[in-house]
Motif scaffolding. Structure first.
Motif, PDB file in Angstrom:
ATOM      1  N   HIS A 273      17.572  18.471  30.523  1.00  0.00           N
ATOM      2  CA  HIS A 273      17.100  19.724  30.413  1.00  0.00           C
ATOM      3  C   HIS A 273      15.507  19.409  30.298  1.00  0.00           C
ATOM      4  O   HIS A 273      14.994  20.052  30.987  1.00  0.00           O
ATOM      5  CB  HIS A 273      17.753  20.367  29.552  1.00  0.00           C
ATOM      6  CG  HIS A 273      17.175  22.071  29.645  1.00  0.00           C
ATOM      7  ND1 HIS A 273      17.357  22.811  30.732  1.00  0.00           N
ATOM      8  CD2 HIS A 273      16.483  22.679  28.468  1.00  0.00           C
ATOM      9  CE1 HIS A 273      16.704  23.917  30.357  1.00  0.00           C
ATOM     10  NE2 HIS A 273      16.178  24.131  29.152  1.00  0.00           N
ATOM     11  N   VAL A 277      12.866  21.017  32.634  1.00  0.00           N
ATOM     12  CA  VAL A 277      11.903  22.032  32.334  1.00  0.00           C
ATOM     13  C   VAL A 277      10.545  21.419  32.966  1.00  0.00           C
ATOM     14  O   VAL A 277       9.637  22.325  33.344  1.00  0.00           O
ATOM     15  CB  VAL A 277      11.805  21.943  30.683  1.00  0.00           C
ATOM     16  CG1 VAL A 277      10.508  22.610  30.224  1.00  0.00           C
ATOM     17  CG2 VAL A 277      12.990  22.700  30.213  1.00  0.00           C
ATOM     18  N   GLU A 281       8.042  23.771  35.155  1.00  0.00           N
ATOM     19  CA  GLU A 281       6.663  23.801  34.673  1.00  0.00           C
ATOM     20  C   GLU A 281       5.596  23.640  35.946  1.00  0.00           C
ATOM     21  O   GLU A 281       4.689  24.300  36.185  1.00  0.00           O
ATOM     22  CB  GLU A 281       6.377  23.135  33.599  1.00  0.00           C
ATOM     23  CG  GLU A 281       7.034  23.751  32.319  1.00  0.00           C
ATOM     24  CD  GLU A 281       6.702  22.931  30.911  1.00  0.00           C
ATOM     25  OE1 GLU A 281       6.736  23.612  30.113  1.00  0.00           O
ATOM     26  OE2 GLU A 281       6.494  21.958  31.193  1.00  0.00           O
ATOM     27  N   THR A 286       6.901  29.991  33.905  1.00  0.00           N
ATOM     28  CA  THR A 286       6.221  30.268  32.713  1.00  0.00           C
ATOM     29  C   THR A 286       7.447  29.947  31.527  1.00  0.00           C
ATOM     30  O   THR A 286       8.786  29.651  31.871  1.00  0.00           O
ATOM     31  CB  THR A 286       5.744  31.589  32.307  1.00  0.00           C
ATOM     32  OG1 THR A 286       7.317  32.427  32.310  1.00  0.00           O
ATOM     33  CG2 THR A 286       5.051  32.017  33.580  1.00  0.00           C
ATOM     34  N   GLN A 287       6.971  29.608  30.336  1.00  0.00           N
ATOM     35  CA  GLN A 287       7.724  29.321  29.182  1.00  0.00           C
ATOM     36  C   GLN A 287       8.733  30.371  28.907  1.00  0.00           C
ATOM     37  O   GLN A 287      10.255  30.093  28.585  1.00  0.00           O
ATOM     38  CB  GLN A 287       7.097  29.047  27.902  1.00  0.00           C
ATOM     39  CG  GLN A 287       6.283  27.781  28.086  1.00  0.00           C
ATOM     40  CD  GLN A 287       7.093  26.546  27.871  1.00  0.00           C
ATOM     41  OE1 GLN A 287       8.209  26.936  27.419  1.00  0.00           O
ATOM     42  NE2 GLN A 287       6.918  25.629  28.863  1.00  0.00           N
ATOM     43  N   ASP A 288       8.538  31.691  28.946  1.00  0.00           N
ATOM     44  CA  ASP A 288       9.405  32.985  28.899  1.00  0.00           C
ATOM     45  C   ASP A 288      10.499  33.057  30.069  1.00  0.00           C
ATOM     46  O   ASP A 288      11.713  33.004  29.586  1.00  0.00           O
ATOM     47  CB  ASP A 288       8.739  33.992  29.092  1.00  0.00           C
ATOM     48  CG  ASP A 288       8.036  34.513  27.782  1.00  0.00           C
ATOM     49  OD1 ASP A 288       8.070  33.743  26.820  1.00  0.00           O
ATOM     50  OD2 ASP A 288       6.927  35.334  27.764  1.00  0.00           O
ATOM     51  N   GLN A 289      10.097  32.565  31.328  1.00  0.00           N
ATOM     52  CA  GLN A 289      11.118  32.423  32.207  1.00  0.00           C
ATOM     53  C   GLN A 289      12.037  31.014  32.120  1.00  0.00           C
ATOM     54  O   GLN A 289      13.319  31.342  32.029  1.00  0.00           O
ATOM     55  CB  GLN A 289      10.534  32.471  33.634  1.00  0.00           C
ATOM     56  CG  GLN A 289       9.750  33.560  34.000  1.00  0.00           C
ATOM     57  CD  GLN A 289       9.018  33.016  35.587  1.00  0.00           C
ATOM     58  OE1 GLN A 289       8.287  32.111  35.518  1.00  0.00           O
ATOM     59  NE2 GLN A 289       9.423  33.863  36.631  1.00  0.00           N
ATOM     60  N   ILE A 290      11.205  30.291  31.586  1.00  0.00           N
ATOM     61  CA  ILE A 290      12.547  28.920  31.466  1.00  0.00           C
ATOM     62  C   ILE A 290      13.470  28.904  30.320  1.00  0.00           C
ATOM     63  O   ILE A 290      14.385  28.620  30.122  1.00  0.00           O
ATOM     64  CB  ILE A 290      11.442  27.558  31.388  1.00  0.00           C
ATOM     65  CG1 ILE A 290      10.597  27.502  32.588  1.00  0.00           C
ATOM     66  CG2 ILE A 290      12.316  26.481  30.978  1.00  0.00           C
ATOM     67  CD1 ILE A 290       9.668  26.467  32.420  1.00  0.00           C
ATOM     68  N   ALA A 291      12.850  29.861  29.327  1.00  0.00           N
ATOM     69  CA  ALA A 291      13.720  30.206  28.074  1.00  0.00           C
ATOM     70  C   ALA A 291      14.792  31.069  28.359  1.00  0.00           C
ATOM     71  O   ALA A 291      15.897  31.037  27.649  1.00  0.00           O
ATOM     72  CB  ALA A 291      12.928  30.696  27.120  1.00  0.00           C
TER      73      ALA A 291
END
Length: 324
Positions: A273, A277, A281, A286-291
């Motif tokens: 994972h 990630v 990126e 974005t980090q919010d999307q990936i989260a």
């Protein structure tokens, strides 16, 4: 009464009304005790007394039909209350009796045709919509997820705390789109179906998606991102990627992150994972999307083997669906 008819009461009511047969919608709005049918259960009655659907499992249908026939062509709705005796309840498979309230509404009267058309259109487009009725007045309207998020999340129709506002949730059927026709998918498909999901398996490799490996399953042999675009992604859809191959999983993940699906789970270790990630990126996510990605996929229950992993995946999907 067919299963299809039971699921398509608004559509049937609209068809009967437009055909000049008259149509009255009966809906269970409240229950107490061991009522035979859940809140939100519906039945449609024509002017000739034809009926489809069920509000009581057979206990009080006859009385509802008679009341409904009297309302065909009228404007007013009627709120009926019935007690289901112990003997009647036992006959339809329950241990003891209960009470139900049924809202009976003539189409073209208290249930406006335009509002019913909007409801049918929303259902056809897989939009989450609620029919809201004032049980003590004539007000009727449609509402969305933002108005009743808990009810939509739990698929829970019912009367609000004011005692007079009935909210009938019309959620699209749940869907699960599985990318990768692998062993875990073979285990996940049947339990997902038992839990109420319409399931499609996506895999462009014919050897993996062979009908013999997935009998009776909708197999889509297109590239994952193309398949997801064709199937459509919405707030009642869960996507699970299981190929463990970036060439197949990554296009599906990117397509899913651009949608409003309620769940995205991806097979792979924490190390796998981390590499995923990094690729996302680099692609501009974005980090919010990936989260939003659940990885490693499934609840941590110590699962071993395809069957247990499938159970953990379905458990996590259910948790996400119901708890938000």
């Amino acid at each position: 009464m067919s299963d299809i008819a039971l699921e398509r009461m608004p559509e049937l009511a609209l068809d009967w009304h437009k055909a000049g047969r008259g149509a009255v919608m009966a809906t269970v709005v409240e229950t107490w005790g061991s009522a035979p049918r859940a809140v939100g259960s519906q039945m449609v009655v024509s002017g000739a007394g034809e009926m489809e659907g069920s509000v009581s499992g057979g206990c009080v249908e006859g009385a509802v039909v008679l009341e409904a026939m009297e309302l065909v062509g009228s404007g007013a709705a009627k709120l009926l209350e019935f007690g289901v005796s112990d003997d009647e309840a036992f006959a339809v498979g329950l241990a003891c009796g209960g009470r139900i309230r049924v809202l009976v509404e003539p189409v073209g009267g208290s249930l406006p045709v335009a509002l019913l058309e909007d409801l049918v259109a929303a259902r056809s487009a897989r939009r989450q919509v609620a029919y809201v009725a004032d049980l003590e007045g004539g007000a009727r309207r449609l509402a969305g997820f933002a108005d009743h998020p808990d009810r939509f999340r739990m698929d829970r129709s019912g009367v609000e705390e004011d005692g007079r506002t009935f909210v009938h949730v019309h959620n699209p059927p749940l869907r699960m789109l599985i990318v990768g026709a692998v062993h875990i998918a073979q285990a996940l498909v049947p339990i997902a179906r038992i839990a109420g999901h319409d399931v499609s398996v996506i895999d462009p490799r014919p050897a993996f998606g062979a009908a013999a490996r997935f009998p009776g399953v909708d197999i889509v042999e297109d590239w994952p991102d193309e398949a997801l675009a064709a199937l459509g992604l919405d707030a009642r859809t869960a996507v699970v990627t299981l190929t463990h191959d970036p060439k197949l999983d990554d296009p599906a993940i990117r397509a899913t992150l651009a949608s409003d699906v309620y769940y995205l789970g991806c097979l792979g270790s924490s190390r796998t994972h981390a590499k995923r990630v990094a690729r996302l990126e680099e692609a501009g996510f974005t980090q919010d999307q990936i989260a939003r990605i659940h990885a490693p996929v499934g609840l941590d229950i110590g699962a071993r083997g395809p069957g247990e992993i499938a159970v953990s995946v379905l458990a996590q999907i259910t948790q996400r669906l119901r708890r938000g």
